[in-house]
Design a protein around this motif. Structure first.
Motif, PDB file in Angstrom:
ATOM      1  N   LEU A 187       0.987  -1.140   0.083  1.00  0.00           N
ATOM      2  CA  LEU A 187      -0.091  -0.015  -0.103  1.00  0.00           C
ATOM      3  C   LEU A 187       0.945   1.268  -0.033  1.00  0.00           C
ATOM      4  CD1 LEU A 187      -2.988  -0.907   2.503  1.00  0.00           C
ATOM      5  CD2 LEU A 187      -3.054  -0.714  -0.010  1.00  0.00           C
ATOM      6  N   GLN A 188       1.680   1.177   0.669  1.00  0.00           N
ATOM      7  CA  GLN A 188       2.869   2.381   0.849  1.00  0.00           C
ATOM      8  C   GLN A 188       3.309   2.612  -0.424  1.00  0.00           C
ATOM      9  OE1 GLN A 188       3.261   4.805   3.244  1.00  0.00           O
ATOM     10  NE2 GLN A 188       1.384   3.498   4.398  1.00  0.00           N
ATOM     11  N   ALA A 189       3.794   1.466  -1.154  1.00  0.00           N
ATOM     12  CA  ALA A 189       4.375   1.700  -2.410  1.00  0.00           C
ATOM     13  C   ALA A 189       3.506   2.393  -3.549  1.00  0.00           C
ATOM     14  CB  ALA A 189       5.088   0.151  -2.998  1.00  0.00           C
ATOM     15  N   HIS A 236      -9.357  -6.747   7.499  1.00  0.00           N
ATOM     16  CA  HIS A 236      -9.111  -8.081   8.668  1.00  0.00           C
ATOM     17  C   HIS A 236      -7.527  -7.844   8.814  1.00  0.00           C
ATOM     18  CE1 HIS A 236      -9.581 -11.465  10.885  1.00  0.00           C
ATOM     19  NE2 HIS A 236      -8.534 -12.114  10.194  1.00  0.00           N
ATOM     20  N   MET A 237      -6.735  -7.662   7.601  1.00  0.00           N
ATOM     21  CA  MET A 237      -5.305  -7.387   8.032  1.00  0.00           C
ATOM     22  C   MET A 237      -4.798  -6.261   8.819  1.00  0.00           C
ATOM     23  SD  MET A 237      -3.379  -8.929   4.386  1.00  0.00           S
ATOM     24  CE  MET A 237      -4.190 -10.222   3.547  1.00  0.00           C
ATOM     25  N   LYS A 238      -5.894  -5.510   9.196  1.00  0.00           N
ATOM     26  CA  LYS A 238      -5.407  -4.136   9.965  1.00  0.00           C
ATOM     27  C   LYS A 238      -4.900  -2.934   9.136  1.00  0.00           C
ATOM     28  CE  LYS A 238      -6.942  -6.522  13.524  1.00  0.00           C
ATOM     29  NZ  LYS A 238      -8.391  -6.320  13.992  1.00  0.00           N
ATOM     30  N   VAL A 239      -5.117  -3.023   7.656  1.00  0.00           N
ATOM     31  CA  VAL A 239      -4.607  -1.958   6.964  1.00  0.00           C
ATOM     32  C   VAL A 239      -5.614  -0.784   7.283  1.00  0.00           C
ATOM     33  CG1 VAL A 239      -3.458  -3.376   5.552  1.00  0.00           C
ATOM     34  CG2 VAL A 239      -5.896  -2.579   4.973  1.00  0.00           C
ATOM     35  N   ASP A 240      -5.196   0.564   7.196  1.00  0.00           N
ATOM     36  CA  ASP A 240      -5.871   1.580   7.353  1.00  0.00           C
ATOM     37  C   ASP A 240      -6.814   1.753   5.880  1.00  0.00           C
ATOM     38  OD1 ASP A 240      -6.276   4.283   8.696  1.00  0.00           O
ATOM     39  OD2 ASP A 240      -5.960   5.073   6.791  1.00  0.00           O
ATOM     40  N   PRO A 241      -8.112   1.893   6.480  1.00  0.00           N
ATOM     41  CA  PRO A 241      -9.231   1.824   5.565  1.00  0.00           C
ATOM     42  C   PRO A 241      -8.872   2.994   4.435  1.00  0.00           C
ATOM     43  CG  PRO A 241     -10.175   1.653   7.457  1.00  0.00           C
ATOM     44  CD  PRO A 241      -8.735   1.928   7.620  1.00  0.00           C
ATOM     45  N   TYR A 242      -8.585   4.281   4.874  1.00  0.00           N
ATOM     46  CA  TYR A 242      -8.470   5.359   3.913  1.00  0.00           C
ATOM     47  C   TYR A 242      -7.102   5.395   3.102  1.00  0.00           C
ATOM     48  CZ  TYR A 242      -7.653  10.305   2.573  1.00  0.00           C
ATOM     49  OH  TYR A 242      -7.614  11.325   1.788  1.00  0.00           O
ATOM     50  N   ASN A 243      -6.136   4.616   3.810  1.00  0.00           N
ATOM     51  CA  ASN A 243      -4.924   4.655   2.708  1.00  0.00           C
ATOM     52  C   ASN A 243      -5.301   3.576   1.625  1.00  0.00           C
ATOM     53  OD1 ASN A 243      -3.195   6.150   4.217  1.00  0.00           O
ATOM     54  ND2 ASN A 243      -2.396   4.671   5.403  1.00  0.00           N
ATOM     55  N   PHE A 244      -6.046   2.630   2.247  1.00  0.00           N
ATOM     56  CA  PHE A 244      -6.401   1.122   1.154  1.00  0.00           C
ATOM     57  C   PHE A 244      -7.209   1.858   0.083  1.00  0.00           C
ATOM     58  CE2 PHE A 244      -9.522  -2.070   0.227  1.00  0.00           C
ATOM     59  CZ  PHE A 244      -8.695  -2.930  -0.465  1.00  0.00           C
ATOM     60  N   VAL A 245      -8.222   2.685   0.192  1.00  0.00           N
ATOM     61  CA  VAL A 245      -9.245   3.183  -0.715  1.00  0.00           C
ATOM     62  C   VAL A 245      -8.273   4.250  -1.488  1.00  0.00           C
ATOM     63  CG1 VAL A 245     -11.225   2.313   0.306  1.00  0.00           C
ATOM     64  CG2 VAL A 245     -10.188   4.681   0.517  1.00  0.00           C
ATOM     65  N   ALA A 246      -7.449   4.912  -1.064  1.00  0.00           N
ATOM     66  CA  ALA A 246      -6.503   5.990  -1.650  1.00  0.00           C
ATOM     67  C   ALA A 246      -5.670   5.285  -2.782  1.00  0.00           C
ATOM     68  CB  ALA A 246      -5.821   6.891  -0.715  1.00  0.00           C
ATOM     69  N   ALA A 247      -5.253   4.132  -2.314  1.00  0.00           N
ATOM     70  CA  ALA A 247      -4.139   3.462  -2.970  1.00  0.00           C
ATOM     71  C   ALA A 247      -4.774   2.604  -4.234  1.00  0.00           C
ATOM     72  CB  ALA A 247      -3.238   2.559  -2.401  1.00  0.00           C
ATOM     73  N   LEU A 248      -5.850   2.056  -3.919  1.00  0.00           N
ATOM     74  CA  LEU A 248      -6.626   1.155  -4.844  1.00  0.00           C
ATOM     75  C   LEU A 248      -7.201   1.886  -6.220  1.00  0.00           C
ATOM     76  CD1 LEU A 248      -7.074  -2.019  -4.805  1.00  0.00           C
ATOM     77  CD2 LEU A 248      -9.262  -1.292  -3.737  1.00  0.00           C
ATOM     78  N   ASN A 249      -6.586   1.271  -7.457  1.00  0.00           N
ATOM     79  CA  ASN A 249      -7.210   1.598  -8.553  1.00  0.00           C
ATOM     80  C   ASN A 249      -8.397   0.686  -8.974  1.00  0.00           C
ATOM     81  OD1 ASN A 249      -5.297   3.460  -8.894  1.00  0.00           O
ATOM     82  ND2 ASN A 249      -4.003   2.337 -10.296  1.00  0.00           N
ATOM     83  N   ALA A 307     -18.031   4.646   1.521  1.00  0.00           N
ATOM     84  CA  ALA A 307     -18.458   3.795   2.095  1.00  0.00           C
ATOM     85  C   ALA A 307     -17.513   2.752   2.921  1.00  0.00           C
ATOM     86  CB  ALA A 307     -19.554   2.946   1.227  1.00  0.00           C
ATOM     87  N   ILE A 308     -16.496   2.238   2.049  1.00  0.00           N
ATOM     88  CA  ILE A 308     -15.463   1.411   2.432  1.00  0.00           C
ATOM     89  C   ILE A 308     -14.700   2.032   3.777  1.00  0.00           C
ATOM     90  CG2 ILE A 308     -13.331   0.382   1.927  1.00  0.00           C
ATOM     91  CD1 ILE A 308     -14.257   0.067  -0.968  1.00  0.00           C
ATOM     92  N   VAL A 309     -14.558   3.293   3.642  1.00  0.00           N
ATOM     93  CA  VAL A 309     -13.776   4.100   4.786  1.00  0.00           C
ATOM     94  C   VAL A 309     -14.945   4.110   5.879  1.00  0.00           C
ATOM     95  CG1 VAL A 309     -13.078   6.237   5.689  1.00  0.00           C
ATOM     96  CG2 VAL A 309     -12.345   5.502   3.453  1.00  0.00           C
ATOM     97  N   ALA A 310     -16.300   4.048   5.639  1.00  0.00           N
ATOM     98  CA  ALA A 310     -17.048   4.009   6.741  1.00  0.00           C
ATOM     99  C   ALA A 310     -17.419   2.653   7.437  1.00  0.00           C
ATOM    100  CB  ALA A 310     -18.322   4.914   6.417  1.00  0.00           C
ATOM    101  N   ARG A 311     -16.728   1.782   6.790  1.00  0.00           N
ATOM    102  CA  ARG A 311     -17.241   0.383   6.819  1.00  0.00           C
ATOM    103  C   ARG A 311     -18.343  -0.166   6.866  1.00  0.00           C
ATOM    104  NH1 ARG A 311     -12.711  -1.966   9.531  1.00  0.00           N
ATOM    105  NH2 ARG A 311     -11.004  -0.503  10.121  1.00  0.00           N
TER     106      ARG A 311
END
Length: 545
Positions: free
Chosen positions: A384-386, A411-424, A498-502
């Motif tokens: 995600l950081q990459a 479930h892997m405890k990644v930050d939801p905001y970082n996850f959706v920001a990184a995901l294309n 919606a993903i960030v808000a779980r």
């Protein structure tokens, strides 16, 4: 200067039908011209005893397959039996009179290709093995060939090597050795489905088979109570093939699965591997190509083992590789070698894990990174950081659909905001077997099958239900080859929030459908509607909604 590769033209079902019909008409005309009998190869059945009685090299050299033997004469099928001298020479070599019939050349070639002498060696090995109890020979050979298999005096080594050789010839992805109460079954997984490779073997020989495989894999022969994993390599026709071995204890003994990783065997399609040849529909291809060409971010491919995730990532890498970017992959193992790409194999025994390798890759100034699989929180966080720091990351994760991927990362405890920001985008995929073009015919499904499939009655009129009847071309299965279907998730702003808000999964699913996501089930039924696969295959691979 970047040069666009031109994707090879893919032969469609209609193309195959036209080619086969053209060859059939040519063979019919040839037979009529010379007053010979024409043989319909689509319903041709091999007489195994007769086939084994004739030297295989003669069949290859003269281009024929035996049909029958009666009254001291041998009936053979050839494509163009116009050379009288050639027929006389064949009669002299066989020692019997030859009755020539005419068949389609491509069908004859395919029968010869699929019925290579490996099957004879395999049958002979099995027969010898049933009547002899042999002592395990710990000396393994590195080079695997027909000559060595035939010359080997140990039935154990002959059986195991022949099984492996035949599996490679039949394009199997796995070999399963299953232990039952009184017998041992050997099966091949071909196109995602298990087929029995030979007759059952007596149970008393089970342990020597497993011991032979353990010796090849450098595993503990004496340990029979816990699972063991190993690897070995064999050389075949000048190329090295890797094998991954898993030994698992069961109530009847030890079972074994051998995964075949033919890294150097890049077939004709893979030499110019692109997304076009995988079988995705045009809309999915259009969206996926947009995602992979973004300057940064993460593209996830998900699906069960054997669903073609790695092949899709290789196709993605092949499309984006123009020589201007630094592309690095880390895989376990490296399944195909891509020219111009730095590929790193994971070696956990030496401490090279996905996480540690990925940290080092980031210091190697890459533009695009492929991570074979995200298995743990540490690897997920680094990937995600990459993706957030200007790199394009392509990776896979095991999940059933595009929304399960989101839950897996959270479930892997990644930050939801970082996850959706990184995901294309996320691509879930499956592989469906396609109908054999040689024997496919209209086959309306039964009312019970339609009821279980839950296809809306309003749409049935648009379905062209077809199914392969089974022929020599498809080994009686009715299927020839596989193609991919995909479920592609585009993250709209509403879906990201919606993903960030779980938000609950059912709300995410509704938003995804509103954003234009086509489910795997819908993609499978689209192939059924066009007659490219059958309804049973769609039900086998996808959930009935």
């Amino acid at each position: 200067m970047a040069v666009d590769l031109v994707a090879p033209r893919i032969e469609t079902v209609e193309d195959a039908r036209e080619r086969l019909e053209r060859e059939r008409l040519e063979a019919l005309a040839f037979a009529k011209r010379y007053g010979l009998e024409y043989v319909d190869m689509s319903s041709f059945r091999i007489d195994n005893d007769l086939f084994r009685s004739i030297p295989f090299d003669l069949m290859l050299r003269y281009g024929f397959v035996p049909e029958s033997r009666h009254e001291g004469r041998l009936a053979v099928v050839m494509a163009e039996p116009s050379d009288v001298m050639k027929i006389d020479e064949l009669e002299l070599l066989l020692g019997v009179g030859v009755e020539v019939k005419v068949g389609v050349r491509s069908a004859i070639d395919e029968i010869l290709q699929k019925s290579e002498s490996t099957q004879r060696v395999l049958d002979e090995a099995t027969e010898d093995f049933r009547i002899q109890l042999v002592q395990e020979d710990d000396e393994g050979e590195e080079v695997l060939s027909i000559d060595r298999i035939s010359a080997d005096t140990s039935p154990i080594i002959k059986l195991v090597d022949s099984t492996i050789f035949n599996a490679i010839q039949r394009r199997a992805s796995d070999i399963h050795i299953e232990t039952r109460d009184s017998e041992v079954l050997i099966k091949y997984r071909i196109d995602g489905v298990l087929y029995q490779a030979m007759e059952p073997i007596d149970k008393r020989h089970h342990q020597t088979i497993i011991s032979r495989i353990k010796v090849m894999s450098e595993l503990d022969i004496a340990e029979k109570r816990i699972p063991q994993d190993g690897r070995f390599k064999l050389r075949l026709k000048g190329r090295t093939i890797d094998f991954r071995v898993s030994i698992m204890p069961s109530v009847h003994g030890e079972d074994c699965v051998i995964r075949i990783l033919d890294k150097e065997s890049m077939n004709k399609e893979f030499k110019n591997l692109r997304l076009d040849i995988l079988g995705f529909d045009q809309e999915t291809l259009k969206k996926l190509r947009k995602f992979i060409r973004e300057p940064y971010g993460m593209v996830l491919v998900t699906g069960p083992t054997g669903s073609g995730k790695t092949t899709t990532l290789y196709a993605v890498i092949s499309e984006v590789h123009r020589g201007e970017d630094k592309i690095i992959t880390i895989e376990d193992p490296v399944e195909y070698q891509l020219p111009g790409i730095l590929q790193i194999p994971v070696n956990e025994r030496k401490g090279l894990t996905f996480a540690k390798g990925l940290r080092s890759i980031l210091r190697h100034d890459p533009d695009r990174i492929m991570v074979g699989e995200i298995r743990d929180p540490e690897t997920a966080e680094i990937a995600l950081q990459a993706a957030l720091t200007g790199h394009t990351v392509f990776t896979t994760v095991h999940a059933n659909n595009v929304l399960d991927v989101i839950g897996r990362f959270l479930h892997m405890k990644v930050d939801p905001y970082n996850f959706v920001a990184a995901l294309n985008g996320v691509l879930a995929q499956r592989l469906l077997r396609t109908n054999c073009p040689a024997c496919t015919k209209a086959t309306p499904p039964s009312p019970e099958l339609l009821r279980r499939s839950k296809i809306p009655s309003a749409t049935l009129a648009g379905f062209d239900f077809k199914k392969g009847a089974g022929c020599a071309h498809c080994r009686g299965t009715g299927f020839k080859g596989r193609r991919a279907i995909g479920e592609l998730l585009f993250l709209s702003d509403r879906l990201r929030a919606a993903i960030v808000a779980r938000a609950p999964v059912h709300e995410l699913k509704t938003m995804a459908q509103e954003a234009g996501t086509t489910s795997l089930r819908q993609a499978a039924l689209a192939l059924v509607a066009r007659g490219e696969t059958c309804l049973e295959e769609a039900n086998r691979v996808t959930f009935v909604e």
